[in-house]
Design a protein around this motif. Structure first.
Motif, PDB file in Angstrom:
ATOM      1  N   MET A 298       0.997  -1.105   0.132  1.00  0.00           N
ATOM      2  CA  MET A 298      -0.392  -0.077  -0.438  1.00  0.00           C
ATOM      3  C   MET A 298       0.687   1.550  -0.657  1.00  0.00           C
ATOM      4  O   MET A 298       1.685   1.769   0.568  1.00  0.00           O
ATOM      5  CB  MET A 298      -1.667  -0.052   0.936  1.00  0.00           C
ATOM      6  CG  MET A 298      -1.705  -1.538   1.575  1.00  0.00           C
ATOM      7  SD  MET A 298      -2.903  -1.677   2.453  1.00  0.00           S
ATOM      8  CE  MET A 298      -4.195  -0.218   1.655  1.00  0.00           C
TER       9      MET A 298
ATOM     10  N   GLU B 177     -10.371  -5.062  -8.821  1.00  0.00           N
ATOM     11  CA  GLU B 177     -11.089  -4.776  -7.951  1.00  0.00           C
ATOM     12  C   GLU B 177     -11.930  -3.791  -9.209  1.00  0.00           C
ATOM     13  O   GLU B 177     -11.623  -3.140 -10.146  1.00  0.00           O
ATOM     14  CB  GLU B 177     -10.883  -3.491  -7.367  1.00  0.00           C
ATOM     15  CG  GLU B 177     -12.094  -3.141  -6.189  1.00  0.00           C
ATOM     16  CD  GLU B 177     -11.094  -2.645  -5.070  1.00  0.00           C
ATOM     17  OE1 GLU B 177      -9.968  -2.655  -4.061  1.00  0.00           O
ATOM     18  OE2 GLU B 177     -11.160  -1.287  -5.062  1.00  0.00           O
TER      19      GLU B 177
ATOM     20  N   ARG C 230     -14.254  -7.013  -4.730  1.00  0.00           N
ATOM     21  CA  ARG C 230     -12.992  -7.794  -5.263  1.00  0.00           C
ATOM     22  C   ARG C 230     -12.924  -9.071  -5.279  1.00  0.00           C
ATOM     23  O   ARG C 230     -13.547  -9.794  -5.122  1.00  0.00           O
ATOM     24  CB  ARG C 230     -12.239  -7.339  -3.741  1.00  0.00           C
ATOM     25  CG  ARG C 230     -10.959  -7.201  -3.092  1.00  0.00           C
ATOM     26  CD  ARG C 230     -10.283  -6.981  -1.973  1.00  0.00           C
ATOM     27  NE  ARG C 230      -9.774  -5.822  -1.877  1.00  0.00           N
ATOM     28  CZ  ARG C 230     -10.390  -5.226  -0.532  1.00  0.00           C
ATOM     29  NH1 ARG C 230     -10.099  -6.009  -0.016  1.00  0.00           N
ATOM     30  NH2 ARG C 230      -9.974  -3.874  -0.231  1.00  0.00           N
TER      31      ARG C 230
ATOM     32  N   ASP D  36      -1.611   7.739  -1.318  1.00  0.00           N
ATOM     33  CA  ASP D  36      -1.587   7.285  -2.677  1.00  0.00           C
ATOM     34  C   ASP D  36      -2.941   8.394  -3.093  1.00  0.00           C
ATOM     35  O   ASP D  36      -3.714   8.254  -2.653  1.00  0.00           O
ATOM     36  CB  ASP D  36      -1.416   6.235  -2.705  1.00  0.00           C
ATOM     37  CG  ASP D  36      -1.668   6.327  -5.381  1.00  0.00           C
ATOM     38  OD1 ASP D  36      -0.660   7.077  -5.584  1.00  0.00           O
ATOM     39  OD2 ASP D  36      -3.158   5.393  -5.462  1.00  0.00           O
TER      40      ASP D  36
ATOM     41  N   GLN E 159      -5.487   6.233  -4.805  1.00  0.00           N
ATOM     42  CA  GLN E 159      -6.396   5.852  -4.402  1.00  0.00           C
ATOM     43  C   GLN E 159      -7.275   6.495  -3.368  1.00  0.00           C
ATOM     44  O   GLN E 159      -8.499   6.124  -2.723  1.00  0.00           O
ATOM     45  CB  GLN E 159      -6.153   4.727  -2.785  1.00  0.00           C
ATOM     46  CG  GLN E 159      -5.430   3.664  -4.354  1.00  0.00           C
ATOM     47  CD  GLN E 159      -5.782   2.693  -5.353  1.00  0.00           C
ATOM     48  OE1 GLN E 159      -6.686   2.406  -4.671  1.00  0.00           O
ATOM     49  NE2 GLN E 159      -5.491   2.486  -5.841  1.00  0.00           N
ATOM     50  N   TRP E 160      -7.087   7.594  -2.489  1.00  0.00           N
ATOM     51  CA  TRP E 160      -7.806   8.227  -2.472  1.00  0.00           C
ATOM     52  C   TRP E 160      -8.765   9.164  -2.756  1.00  0.00           C
ATOM     53  O   TRP E 160      -9.721   9.016  -2.015  1.00  0.00           O
ATOM     54  CB  TRP E 160      -6.728   9.823  -1.752  1.00  0.00           C
ATOM     55  CG  TRP E 160      -6.779  10.672  -0.674  1.00  0.00           C
ATOM     56  CD1 TRP E 160      -8.046  10.884   0.479  1.00  0.00           C
ATOM     57  CD2 TRP E 160      -5.723  12.447   0.007  1.00  0.00           C
ATOM     58  NE1 TRP E 160      -7.811  12.264   1.214  1.00  0.00           N
ATOM     59  CE2 TRP E 160      -7.498  12.684   0.358  1.00  0.00           C
ATOM     60  CE3 TRP E 160      -5.543  12.728  -1.329  1.00  0.00           C
ATOM     61  CZ2 TRP E 160      -6.428  13.526   1.358  1.00  0.00           C
ATOM     62  CZ3 TRP E 160      -4.979  14.100  -0.956  1.00  0.00           C
ATOM     63  CH2 TRP E 160      -5.465  14.610   0.580  1.00  0.00           C
TER      64      TRP E 160
ATOM     65  N   ARG F  13     -10.222   8.119  -5.081  1.00  0.00           N
ATOM     66  CA  ARG F  13     -11.143   7.048  -5.931  1.00  0.00           C
ATOM     67  C   ARG F  13     -11.967   6.069  -4.854  1.00  0.00           C
ATOM     68  O   ARG F  13     -12.998   5.400  -5.099  1.00  0.00           O
ATOM     69  CB  ARG F  13     -10.355   5.490  -6.457  1.00  0.00           C
ATOM     70  CG  ARG F  13     -10.198   6.694  -8.268  1.00  0.00           C
ATOM     71  CD  ARG F  13     -10.547   5.372  -9.254  1.00  0.00           C
ATOM     72  NE  ARG F  13      -9.793   6.442 -10.119  1.00  0.00           N
ATOM     73  CZ  ARG F  13      -9.092   5.507 -11.679  1.00  0.00           C
ATOM     74  NH1 ARG F  13      -9.000   4.147 -10.968  1.00  0.00           N
ATOM     75  NH2 ARG F  13      -9.042   5.973 -12.161  1.00  0.00           N
ATOM     76  N   HIS F  14     -11.845   6.432  -3.337  1.00  0.00           N
ATOM     77  CA  HIS F  14     -12.322   5.761  -2.268  1.00  0.00           C
ATOM     78  C   HIS F  14     -13.112   5.936  -1.039  1.00  0.00           C
ATOM     79  O   HIS F  14     -13.778   5.559  -0.945  1.00  0.00           O
ATOM     80  CB  HIS F  14     -11.620   5.075  -1.791  1.00  0.00           C
ATOM     81  CG  HIS F  14     -10.979   2.909  -2.796  1.00  0.00           C
ATOM     82  ND1 HIS F  14     -11.933   1.816  -2.961  1.00  0.00           N
ATOM     83  CD2 HIS F  14     -10.269   3.602  -3.558  1.00  0.00           C
ATOM     84  CE1 HIS F  14     -11.901   1.626  -4.279  1.00  0.00           C
ATOM     85  NE2 HIS F  14      -9.771   2.239  -4.384  1.00  0.00           N
ATOM     86  N   TYR F  15     -12.737   7.115  -1.356  1.00  0.00           N
ATOM     87  CA  TYR F  15     -12.489   8.216   0.275  1.00  0.00           C
ATOM     88  C   TYR F  15     -13.096   9.636  -0.214  1.00  0.00           C
ATOM     89  O   TYR F  15     -13.026  10.401   1.272  1.00  0.00           O
ATOM     90  CB  TYR F  15     -11.166   8.794   0.611  1.00  0.00           C
ATOM     91  CG  TYR F  15     -10.787   7.224   1.317  1.00  0.00           C
ATOM     92  CD1 TYR F  15     -11.237   6.180   2.246  1.00  0.00           C
ATOM     93  CD2 TYR F  15     -10.209   7.057   0.809  1.00  0.00           C
ATOM     94  CE1 TYR F  15     -10.653   4.977   2.775  1.00  0.00           C
ATOM     95  CE2 TYR F  15      -9.689   5.357   1.213  1.00  0.00           C
ATOM     96  CZ  TYR F  15      -9.561   4.420   1.995  1.00  0.00           C
ATOM     97  OH  TYR F  15      -8.877   3.388   2.481  1.00  0.00           O
TER      98      TYR F  15
ATOM     99  N   ASP G 196     -16.315   4.535  -0.964  1.00  0.00           N
ATOM    100  CA  ASP G 196     -16.646   3.419  -0.960  1.00  0.00           C
ATOM    101  C   ASP G 196     -17.953   2.505  -0.227  1.00  0.00           C
ATOM    102  O   ASP G 196     -19.045   2.273  -0.644  1.00  0.00           O
ATOM    103  CB  ASP G 196     -15.555   2.377  -0.158  1.00  0.00           C
ATOM    104  CG  ASP G 196     -14.235   2.757  -0.695  1.00  0.00           C
ATOM    105  OD1 ASP G 196     -14.097   2.644  -2.135  1.00  0.00           O
ATOM    106  OD2 ASP G 196     -13.588   1.451  -0.220  1.00  0.00           O
TER     107      ASP G 196
END
Lengths: 682, 682
Positions: free
Chosen positions: A223, A527, A536, B226, B229-230, B232-234, B268
């Motif tokens: 990660m 995913e 996932r 990253d 990822q930040w 796309r998810h949060y 998410d």
């Protein structure tokens, strides 16, 4: 035959173990922080899973109504050693008053250790604002602490946190310990702190083994994020992540470390899930890591696991009765992971509503009902080497959805050895009822409760299950030298993969199970931004792709109110070399092929600029398509049958190894429309 | 009185709005990717929540069985404009063949846009291996695309992704658009892409407003990870995270942007939760952001919201009937957030088992039963300014646990204005049954379904609820000038806080609700490694701390099998200035004070080196303790009553603003032991 007389390949340690790697006795431990519950819950779970010892995580003791002496007695009763008390934070300080308070605090914790009966404490490198940056000063302060510890028969294990203010690499922690030069002071090595920073673990070999006081093991997914948050939320048990832990452990063993292999894993999911299951998963991970590192695991380890926990007779990892068990101290090794030659069968539990619908769909896909079980209401449907069992005798209680994948049979040359390995790897044999003269297959439960059978289809022994089925009159069923092969049908040759939704808390456990028990590593993962939430996917597969098990899970468990999709879908995919012919025949035979929306083909055209005739045939037959640099993937789906199960037909072109996941949102939305149409809502 | 004749503070725009900020008409839109479901689900939810328009996220259309023309008609029926089609990725390329294919792909998407009836497409900066690094070349390729678009009456909105290979800042995207100099080409600004990289948004003011073709808004928590990822998810809806979006939006409005405020949030949780709720939460966030940026929201906006969705009469945000409604085009503004003066009451739903247990506990804590409702089986218990209602008439169906926090009353000088604001902020009034001569309090539902009442305790009007209770004979209840104050009792003066476990999917929604509807920002948050999984805490509070609402949630939803703790706990905490006296009296009166284990005090001693006499009194009275640089916190808990609810007594010393969360694992483990003792298991 005795299960333990097996001569499966890999029973002896493999020859390619690095000669420098020493092979210490396998002692296992787990930090109580790894699993959920009160301290009492955790100790019971660790013992039941066969661990030799525990690290007591201080907050677990602080909230407990059991005194340290109570915990000592409880561990003794459970056969658990207390290998470490942890963590002690922020010892060193540039402020003399603060350092004096820290020593006072340590004295109070030494009191607790004495009452617990453990002699080792973990001291982490400091993260406080007054943390010391001078190795000599830190060494001096640790030396003072070690003096106090030694006076009470205790020892200090100093660890560099990856985010320590000044000390955050193992080599610096070793420099400090070497400078302190105190017999009651050594280092603690934690694989996460070392590998997360990208440090080269080879240097560990230069630390004298006796100065490595303790070893903590954790894996993790890669990660790209803050290392402290990564460490505190996403650690995994060994062999579940991306770290090269066998190499890491090899260096530690080469250095001469002979203490326990202990797990310290902070994971948001494990922290909330059933500690009994999590502890078994954890112990399995250490057996797998030990095997990966030194080549094999002693078979008597399995017996030891069964004997050490409560309810030993039925504990995970128990081997068959005493007459079949190995002699104590036996040098026999756990058989290597089985060689799998393909799927023997997929078994669906069906009820009176879903059974006829599934049967009709199989028939429309070219399957024939070729066999009927001699004593049970189980039908055998075959086409080439693809075999599906429809079992009306099981499943209504366990699988209230009307249809479900109940079992998977795997072809392996030595089913008995595979069963021995499964038990040694903490997957107990499932109790089965076997009729007179019937095959006596061994089966274990996968983490999602699917039964896993070890088969040698067509063999004249206990694993030759197909003889339990009588040919159905008129069907050109198995017979003669081709007895395990069904009619050619529409051109489906075999099962390509079986895909199972995993319980939310068992996704990592499932991957480790298939890798460890069946020798199927994860070879593909993805995913997907699916219509009702992220999903996932992982696929465990063997090297030649003849066995592929798909595992899916919602990235977040779905809410209770809004859940319009198919719940916990499962599917069986069949392989063909001519999907256009199969799809055409299936459509002609009335198979419930899933309709694909026109928008999909418009987008496919925009993205890939396929030749017009190819696009036309895809459109005509509701085929989905994917391609990458390895090859192409053509596939179609059926409707959901019995609320949960559907079939897929796939054709792989070139070396395409994926599963067309880019198309799965199309499938999910289409299944949702079918469900809405059935229930009459929009 | 008419709710809309209110003269509450803040009805007019506040004077401190930056004069440079223009005040455009408030038009709102939402990208379909923000919420869960099929495209049809999403459009219905967006319309019902009152959005003016949508961005169509391409994958939502691709999986839909509705043609683009169908979607156009559906949106027209719902009163939704289609403001944007998105995303188009990887246009520019150093490979001429690839660029030609990309133009072909764009042509196909232009076909879709024409059928949808939208004229604007989002083109993201490229992330492909052949992405162009030369501004002039990118400008040329965009110019070619814009020519094609213009020929069909379409326009291109070019956006810099934060992780674009070469173009990843808004100023570079603007440099390219300026260089391309094409009337059909402008920039798209996305707050996440700009603020996540730490870019200064002030430079936006130098972009001509008419070249800002589109604005996408998203908030986010700060995360050190990253950025892809930040993103796309949060992401979060505005005012739910840490970005300064009012400042950002101020710059965009100052530049002259007059298009819709549109949300593009990848999250998410939102992606899996009920789209109807999520869309309301989303729309509320835009109203809140607009208010924060320009000072106020037009009140007719609320009417517009109600009218635009289906079922307008009962839609979120509907205002009272036409005779009370504002004239069309009214310049009236939504009242400012209410000024809260404390808790009027906490109301518990109880049943015949839990009612007596709760009453006995209140009595042992010094409360008196001072009032009985005139027409309902509701008891009023008071002590100083602390008031608890025990309601035996509601709750068994809604709250099957035996006892639950059903409602909270808040003191505010203008309850009517607060109710107008709540409705305008999409919290519809709850229907209530009011007896003759009884107070007619307005109430709305918090995201966890707790009723929120606006009160003016003791007033001689509809908000003066306490007159609905008759004094209980013999009790020294409210009367005369002190009528709203109960007996002194044991020394509890008021409610300090009410803490409520939130439904997993509504944690961010709850925070925005309390901030927007009640003017309570989050002032404290923490994450606790609790025995049965991580728990996240937030507290919304007013500036003087007279109102504090705790919200807790499991970081991950717990598994179904292993859940031994108290399910969805709730508690009411009372404040005192002498907790030692209160605890002593409570113990003497037989209150079910939660036992604290000895290990806790040993650890407290080790950590804090408290004076021995202080430690002794903590130990004697089962008091928990915390301290920080602001002050100290002393507290104790009761047992869980009715399966879910417990009480806490707290004393704040100095300026301590926390909640002793460090001690909450002690409380959770103790409650688990009590539960295990009750159920007879260990």
């Amino acid at each position: 035959m005795s299960l333990l007389a097996s001569s499966a390949p890999g029973v002896e340690p493999s020859a390619d173990v690095a000669p420098a790697t020493r092979r210490p006795p396998l002692r296992t431990a787990i930090a109580t922080v790894c699993i959920s519950g009160t301290l009492e819950d955790k100790l019971a779970a660790a013992a039941a899973a066969g661990f030799d010892g525990v690290e007591i995580f201080e907050p677990d003791l602080v909230v407990s109504s059991s005194s340290a002496a109570d915990v000592r007695r409880r561990c003794a009763d459970l056969g658990l050693s207390i290998d470490l008390y942890q963590p002690f934070r922020d010892l060193d300080s540039t402020d003399p008053d603060q350092f004096a308070l820290n020593l006072r605090r340590a004295d109070r914790k030494f009191d607790v250790m004495e009452a617990l009966g453990t002699d080792l404490i973990l001291v982490c490198s400091a993260v406080s604002p007054t943390a010391v940056d001078d190795n000599a000063v830190i060494a001096d302060q640790l030396h003072q602490l070690a003096d106090r510890a030694q006076a009470r028969g205790l020892r200090i294990s100093y660890e560099a946190l990856a985010w320590g203010t000044h000390v955050n690499t193992y080599d610096r922690s070793w420099d400090i310990v070497r400078a302190a030069d105190h017999p009651a002071l050594g280092v603690c090595l934690d694989s996460f702190h070392i590998l997360s920073r990208g440090s080269d673990p080879a240097g560990i070999e230069s630390i004298p083994g006796e100065k490595i006081f303790f070893l903590q093991l954790a894996d993790a997914p890669f990660m790209n994020m803050d290392v402290l948050q990564w460490s505190r939320h996403y650690r995994l048990f060994p062999e579940q992540g991306t770290f090269d832990l066998p190499a890491f452990l090899g260096h530690v063993l080469t250095a001469g470390y002979a203490g326990p292999l202990s797990l310290e894993v902070f994971n948001d999911v494990f922290r909330q899930s059933d500690p009994g299951r999590a502890a078994v998963d954890a112990h399995r991970s250490l057996l797998a890591l030990y095997e990966s590192t030194v080549g094999s695991v002693p078979l008597d380890r399995a017996g030891a696991i069964a004997a050490s926990g409560p309810g030993a007779g039925s504990a995970p990892g128990s081997v068959p009765g005493p007459d079949a068990g190995p002699p104590a101290g036996s040098a026999r090794q756990v058989p290597a992971a089985p060689e799998l030659g393909g799927f023997a069968f997929a078994e669906l539990a069906v009820d009176e509503d879903s059974g006829p619908a599934v049967a009709a769909t199989l028939r429309a896909l070219g399957f024939a009902h070729t066999g009927q079980h001699r004593s049970k209401p189980v039908q055998l449907w075959t086409q080439g080497q693809a075999r599906v069992l429809l079992n009306a005798a099981r499943g209504l209680d366990e699988h209230p959805t009307g249809a479900a994948v109940a079992a998977i049979g795997f072809e392996t040359p030595d089913p008995a050895a595979a069963a021995v390995r499964a038990q040694a790897m903490l997957a107990p044999l499932l109790p089965r009822r076997v009729g007179a003269g019937e095959a006596d297959l061994s089966a274990v439960a996968a983490p999602d409760e699917t039964s896993v059978f070890f088969c040698r289809t067509g063999a004249q022994d206990a694993a030759g299950w197909i003889g339990d089925f009588e040919p159905v009159a008129g069907a050109s069923g198995p017979s003669g030298p081709d007895e395990v092969s069904g009619p050619a049908g529409a051109g489906l040759g075999r099962i390509d993969h079986v895909a199972l939704t995993q319980p939310y808390d068992r996704f990592d456990e499932a991957a480790l199970f298939f890798r460890t028990v069946l020798g199927l590593p994860i070879r593909h993962s993805s995913e997907i931004a699916a219509p009702f939430g992220l999903v996932r996917n992982r696929t465990a597969a063997n090297a030649d792709g003849s066995v592929r098990i798909g595992m899916t899970v919602s990235v977040l468990r779905r809410g209770g109110q809004w859940r319009p999709g198919v719940t916990d879908p499962q599917h069986v995919a069949f392989a063909t070399d001519d999907i256009v012919a199969v799809a055409r025949a299936a459509a002609a035979a009335g198979a419930p092929v899933l309709p694909v929306p026109a928008n999909y083909y418009d987008d496919l055209d925009a993205r890939l600029a396929l030749p017009a005739d190819r696009l036309a045939v895809l459109r005509e037959l509701n085929l989905l398509y994917d391609r990458n640099s390895d090859g192409e993937f053509w596939h179609f789906y059926t409707a959901v049958l019995g609320g949960r199960v559907f079939f897929e037909v796939v054709q792989r072109v070139g070396d395409y190894q994926g599963y067309g996941e880019v198309n799965s949102p199309v499938r999910m939305a289409a299944h949702r429309r079918q469900r809405a149409a059935v229930s009459g809502s929009s």
